[in-house]
Write a protein that holds these residues in place. Sequence first.
Motif, PDB file in Angstrom:
ATOM      1  N   GLU A   7       0.866  -1.181   0.000  1.00  0.00           N
ATOM      2  CA  GLU A   7       0.000   0.000   0.000  1.00  0.00           C
ATOM      3  C   GLU A   7       0.898   1.225   0.000  1.00  0.00           C
ATOM      4  O   GLU A   7       1.797   1.332   0.818  1.00  0.00           O
ATOM      5  CB  GLU A   7      -0.907   0.020   1.223  1.00  0.00           C
ATOM      6  CG  GLU A   7      -1.958  -1.061   1.212  1.00  0.00           C
ATOM      7  CD  GLU A   7      -2.927  -0.936   2.384  1.00  0.00           C
ATOM      8  OE1 GLU A   7      -3.018   0.154   2.976  1.00  0.00           O
ATOM      9  OE2 GLU A   7      -3.572  -1.937   2.688  1.00  0.00           O
ATOM     10  N   GLU A   9       1.021   5.733  -0.910  1.00  0.00           N
ATOM     11  CA  GLU A   9       0.328   6.982  -1.207  1.00  0.00           C
ATOM     12  C   GLU A   9       1.193   7.727  -2.202  1.00  0.00           C
ATOM     13  O   GLU A   9       2.425   7.711  -2.113  1.00  0.00           O
ATOM     14  CB  GLU A   9       0.127   7.812   0.051  1.00  0.00           C
ATOM     15  CG  GLU A   9      -0.893   7.216   0.989  1.00  0.00           C
ATOM     16  CD  GLU A   9      -1.181   8.117   2.172  1.00  0.00           C
ATOM     17  OE1 GLU A   9      -0.442   9.095   2.391  1.00  0.00           O
ATOM     18  OE2 GLU A   9      -2.154   7.835   2.877  1.00  0.00           O
ATOM     19  N   ASP A  42      -7.680  11.779  -2.284  1.00  0.00           N
ATOM     20  CA  ASP A  42      -7.992  12.995  -1.539  1.00  0.00           C
ATOM     21  C   ASP A  42      -7.971  14.137  -2.555  1.00  0.00           C
ATOM     22  O   ASP A  42      -6.905  14.514  -3.053  1.00  0.00           O
ATOM     23  CB  ASP A  42      -6.958  13.232  -0.441  1.00  0.00           C
ATOM     24  CG  ASP A  42      -7.261  14.448   0.403  1.00  0.00           C
ATOM     25  OD1 ASP A  42      -7.946  15.378  -0.086  1.00  0.00           O
ATOM     26  OD2 ASP A  42      -6.821  14.479   1.568  1.00  0.00           O
ATOM     27  N   GLN A  49      -4.409   6.765  -2.698  1.00  0.00           N
ATOM     28  CA  GLN A  49      -4.056   5.539  -1.988  1.00  0.00           C
ATOM     29  C   GLN A  49      -4.028   4.436  -3.050  1.00  0.00           C
ATOM     30  O   GLN A  49      -5.004   4.259  -3.778  1.00  0.00           O
ATOM     31  CB  GLN A  49      -5.107   5.215  -0.914  1.00  0.00           C
ATOM     32  CG  GLN A  49      -4.871   3.929  -0.182  1.00  0.00           C
ATOM     33  CD  GLN A  49      -3.722   4.028   0.795  1.00  0.00           C
ATOM     34  OE1 GLN A  49      -3.437   5.098   1.333  1.00  0.00           O
ATOM     35  NE2 GLN A  49      -3.065   2.933   1.034  1.00  0.00           N
ATOM     36  N   GLU A  51      -3.252   0.333  -3.778  1.00  0.00           N
ATOM     37  CA  GLU A  51      -3.026  -1.015  -3.252  1.00  0.00           C
ATOM     38  C   GLU A  51      -2.540  -1.870  -4.401  1.00  0.00           C
ATOM     39  O   GLU A  51      -3.061  -1.801  -5.509  1.00  0.00           O
ATOM     40  CB  GLU A  51      -4.315  -1.585  -2.676  1.00  0.00           C
ATOM     41  CG  GLU A  51      -4.808  -0.807  -1.469  1.00  0.00           C
ATOM     42  CD  GLU A  51      -6.084  -1.364  -0.891  1.00  0.00           C
ATOM     43  OE1 GLU A  51      -6.540  -2.443  -1.323  1.00  0.00           O
ATOM     44  OE2 GLU A  51      -6.644  -0.695  -0.012  1.00  0.00           O
TER      45      GLU A  51
END
Length: 57
Positions: A7, A9, A42, A49, A51
Motif C-alpha cells: 500500500e 500513497e 484525496d 491511496q 493497493e
Amino acid sequence: MTIEPVEIEMDITAAPRELATAIELKLQEWGEPLRWAITAVDRETNIAQIEAIVIKE
C-alpha cells in the motif's frame, strides 16, 4: 520468489497517460507489480491511496 501486498500513497498530479507509468515505476521499489488499483483519492491534496500486489525475488 514471493508475492506481497503493498500500500502506497502518491501524488497524482501527472497527466492521465503518465499516471499509470508513474505508479508502476514507484511500485518497482518493492518488486515487480503484478496488479494495482487506486482505492482512494484525496481531492484537496491530489494524493491517491494505491493497493498493489508485487512479486519479490
